[in-house]
Every structure is written in structure tokens, then in C-alpha cells.
Design an enzyme around this catalytic site. Structure first.
Site, PDB file in Angstrom:
ATOM      1  CG  ASN A 114      33.005  43.213 -20.003  1.00  0.00           C
ATOM      2  OD1 ASN A 114      33.795  43.866 -19.316  1.00  0.00           O
ATOM      3  ND2 ASN A 114      33.377  42.180 -20.727  1.00  0.00           N
TER       4      ASN A 114
ATOM      5  CB  ILE B  24      28.136  43.579  -8.458  1.00  0.00           C
ATOM      6  CG1 ILE B  24      29.522  44.231  -8.372  1.00  0.00           C
ATOM      7  CG2 ILE B  24      27.822  42.803  -7.168  1.00  0.00           C
ATOM      8  CD1 ILE B  24      29.610  45.353  -7.348  1.00  0.00           C
TER       9      ILE B  24
ATOM     10  CG  HIS C  90      35.930  35.295 -20.994  1.00  0.00           C
ATOM     11  ND1 HIS C  90      35.544  35.168 -22.314  1.00  0.00           N
ATOM     12  CD2 HIS C  90      36.015  36.630 -20.755  1.00  0.00           C
ATOM     13  CE1 HIS C  90      35.413  36.390 -22.837  1.00  0.00           C
ATOM     14  NE2 HIS C  90      35.686  37.281 -21.925  1.00  0.00           N
TER      15      HIS C  90
ATOM     16  CB  ALA D  26      27.685  34.684 -23.820  1.00  0.00           C
TER      17      ALA D  26
END
Length: 410
Positions: free
Chosen positions: A173, A176, A339, A341
Site C-alpha cells: 500500500n 506516491i 492513519h 481509511a
């Protein structure tokens, strides 16, 4: 005097500390609840565990939880992606300054920052540097004295991906992104941690905790809740190593951000600054803090510090909004927020349930990879970020709302 309504749900734990959950309106797995209750039963938990709305099942301890402890640390609660977190920088660019062909911008970023992973048998690992640039060399020089101290005691950590992973993205996950905010201003944002060396440090000390507690493992709810007591043989070494890995992670993100900006400059035909607003925050880490008048350790496993006035980053999935937030300093949550969803299904389940066509539709507005290898990151594998934000309205306030237009995945 009027009693204030609680903004969290309270879960009592028999023979353990209570659990306070900021999860109104978002799903919570039964397995995650059981895992939280197991952690809350540990004898050194301080006051209560705080649970963020992105909560989901993790290894050892639940992702999206804040675990305060006195006199002990659980290495598996910190995890193996030590210091994983986010960095974001607002630029002086606006949306109209971006090229019409965003594929060129994505390709430039992909060339500038090593990402992904290949096995040595396939040649050089694409996720590591072949020749390290000057920014990596400078960052490594600052990290080297601490690394030498740690590896003098634990020589096996020398044989890790360390120097050549600095300034690289990784897989899973990690990402950028180029984003646009509510005023059409351009942001760069990325997500990564301490890479191979942090993983090795995490796994080494998880194993050491289990070895140290081998006579007591049968009495633990989960062997991954093995812990170091303050003053024990490996406690100080772990605190030193985890602190170093967190420093590595922060520098790793800063080096990558530099290369992202330079890559964008090579494509965008206009001078710009990229430090108008900047945030660099961990969400997998442990540190000493003071809460309710006590000096304690706070482990945030998939949670961000949200002290009053402190800026943080809460990303959605690769097809949803992200947020720059300001902490409200909610002490009941140990001054923390989510941090991200949070996943609603495993990676394997996402791959089983969705197709490349689903991924193409879900990310139609984003310049990104759309292939089988990123289906596990499809937006539908995550919770609704709007509901997640609503559930933590007492923890943070939104400063900026971002939508991504370019996304690079490892």
C-alpha cells in the site's frame, strides 16, 4: 452540570483495561474486536486502549489502535514496517500548471524513485538503488553511527537492505501521489517506512521477545503479544533500534520527496517551490509521551499523533480523497487519529472479488497502473473515507481536502 456525551463507544474487557472506540458509522470486524480485547488484557496497559475508525485485524495487535503501556513494550504491536508514515508538501503550482499528458509525469516519478521489488535471480532489485544519489549518501552518513552501534550487538542486521533501500518506496500500500486541493493547488504526497532494514529489526526483536518469554507464551492470548519489560535484557536495545528505524523512515520519505519534486520539475515547464506547507508523520511507531500525568510508552499501530495544533495526513484509497488535518488534542484518544481509511477485506479477498475492469472504473480519474498486480489496492477494498472522517470529528479538523490525479504504486 450537564454531562458531556461521549464521542466514543466503550468496550469493557473482563480482567483487562477498557477499550474506547471512535468507530461510529464504520464497520469493525469481530476478529478485530477479539484481538483488541486480547491486547487490553495485558497487565501493563495504561488506562485504556484507543481505537481509530480505520481499525482492522493485524498481526499481533490491531491496525488502527493506540496502545499505551507502562514498563513494557510489545514489539509485534509496533510491527515490522517501523516508522511507516506519510509526507506531503504543497507547491506553488496550480492544476492548470500540470501537463495535459499526466502519463509523462507519472513515468518521470517512477524513473526517479525506485519502487516495487524483484528477486535477485532476476538481476538487480528494481526496488533498490544501483548507484545511490548524493541525497541518499548524505542521509545514510547521518544514520550510519546509530546503525553501527546496533549492528555491533546484532551483527545479522548488517546483512539487510539498508543503504540501498534509503529513498525508495517499496510495495503493497505504499504510494506516491500528485494531488489537487480544494483551491486547485498542487500537492505531492507519499507513503513509506523503514523498508528492508526496519522489517529485519522488527522481526528480530519480535523473535527475541518470544524467546525471552518462552516459559510464558502459553499464558499469553497470542504469542505475538510477547513483550519486553523495562529493565530486561533486550528492552533498551529495542528502544534504541526502533528509534533508529523511525529516524530512517522519516529520512527515507524526505529523500523520496526531493526526487519527486525534481522529477516534476523535469516535466513541468515552470519554476515552482514545493515547501509552502509540509507534513512528515509516522503512523507505525512507539515513543515516550506524557498522558494523564504519567510518563508512558505510546504505540501507534496504524494511527497518527494528533496533539492540539499538530498537522497530520489521513489518506484515502488510490481512488478516494485524502486529508491534511490538524489535531484537536483529544486526551481520551491519547491525542491520536486514524492513519487512513482502513481495509474492509484482505488482499487475497480483493483479488478474488474484483477484476482489472473494476480497477479501471474505480480509478478512471487517476493516472495510475491499472493491472492485476494492483487489484488488492482497489478503492472498494477500503472503508469509506468520508465515514472514517466523520467518526473522528472530535479528534481532528480538516485543513485541506486532496484528490489525487497521479498515483505511483510499488
Amino acid at each position: 452540570m450537564r454531562e458531556r456525551k461521549m464521542d466514543f463507544q466503550l468496550l469493557e474487557v473482563e480482567n483487562g483495561k477498557p477499550i474506547k472506540m471512535w468507530t461510529s458509522g464504520v464497520p469493525v470486524e469481530d476478529e478485530a474486536r477479539r484481538q483488541l480485547m486480547a491486547t487490553a488484557s495485558m497487565p501493563f496497559i495504561y488506562r485504556h486502549i484507543a481505537v481509530m475508525p480505520d481499525v482492522h485485524l493485524g498481526k499481533g495487535s490491531t491496525i488502527g489502535s493506540v496502545i499505551p503501556t507502562r514498563g513494557a513494550i510489545i514489539p509485534a504491536a509496533v510491527g515490522v514496517d517501523i516508522g511507516c508514515g506519510m509526507i506531503a508538501a504543497r507547491t506553488t503550482l496550480t492544476a492548470k500548471d500540470l501537463p495535459d499528458n499526466l502519463h509523462r509525469l507519472r513515468t518521470a516519478i517512477e524513473h526517479a524513485v525506485p519502487h516495487g521489488r524483484t528477486t535477485p535471480r532476476a538481476g538487480r532489485d528494481v526496488g533498490a538503488w544501483e548507484r545511490t544519489p548524493a541525497e541518499v549518501d548524505a542521509a545514510w552518513r547521518a544514520l550510519l553511527p546509530g546503525f553501527n552501534r546496533i549492528t555491533e550487538k546484532y551483527p545479522k542486521l548488517k546483512n539487510t537492505n539498508n543503504y540501498k533501500h534509503l529513498g525508495t518506496l517499496g510495495t503493497g500500500n505504499h504510494f506516491i501521489e500528485v494531488c489537487i486541493d480544494e483551491e486547485d493547488r498542487v500537492w505531492f504526497m507519499l507513503h513509506s517506512g523503514s523498508r528492508g532494514v526496519g522489517n529485519a529489526i522488527g522481526n528480530l526483536f519480535i523473535e527475541l521477545a518470544q524467546v525471552d518469554m518462552r516459559e510464558h507464551l502459553a499464558n499469553l492470548p497470542d504469542r505475538d503479544l510477547a513483550y519486553f519489560k523495562e529493565g530486561s535484557k533486550h528492552f533498551d536495545d529495542y528502544v534504541e533500534a526502533v528509534g533508529w528505524a523511525q529516524d530512517y523512515a522519516r529520512r527515507n520519505r524526505a529523500v523520496m520527496m526531493h526526487h519527486v519534486v525534481e522529477a516534476a520539475r523535469s516535466v513541468i515547464g515552470k519554476a515552482f517551490a514545493a515547501d509552502v506547507e509540509a507534513v512528515n508523520c509516522h503512523h507505525n511507531y512507539v515513543q515516550r509521551e506524557t498522558h494523564f500525568g504519567a510518563d508512558i510508552f505510546v504505540t501507534r499501530k496504524g494511527a497518527v499523533s494528533a496533539r492540539k495544533g499538530e498537522l497530520g495526513i489521513i489518506p484515502g484509497s488510490m481512488g478516494a480523497k485524502s486529508y491534511i488535518v490538524r489535531g484537536l488534542g483529544n486526551e481520551e484518544a491519547f491525542c491520536s487519529c486514524s492513519h487512513g481509511a482502513g481495509r474492509v477485506m484482505s488482499r487475497n479477498e480483493a483479488k478474488r472479488r474484483f477484476t482489472v475492469e473494476d480497477q479501471v472504473r474505480a480509478t478512471a480519474h487517476v493516472e495510475c497502473r491499472k493491472d492485476r498486480d494492483v487489484i488488492d489496492e482497489i478503492p472498494m477494498a477500503y472503508k469509506d473515507i468520508d465515514r472514517v472522517m466523520e467518526a473522528q470529528r472530535e479528534l481532528v479538523e480538516v485543513v485541506h481536502t486532496l484528490r489525487q490525479v497521479v498515483c505511483v504504486k510499488g
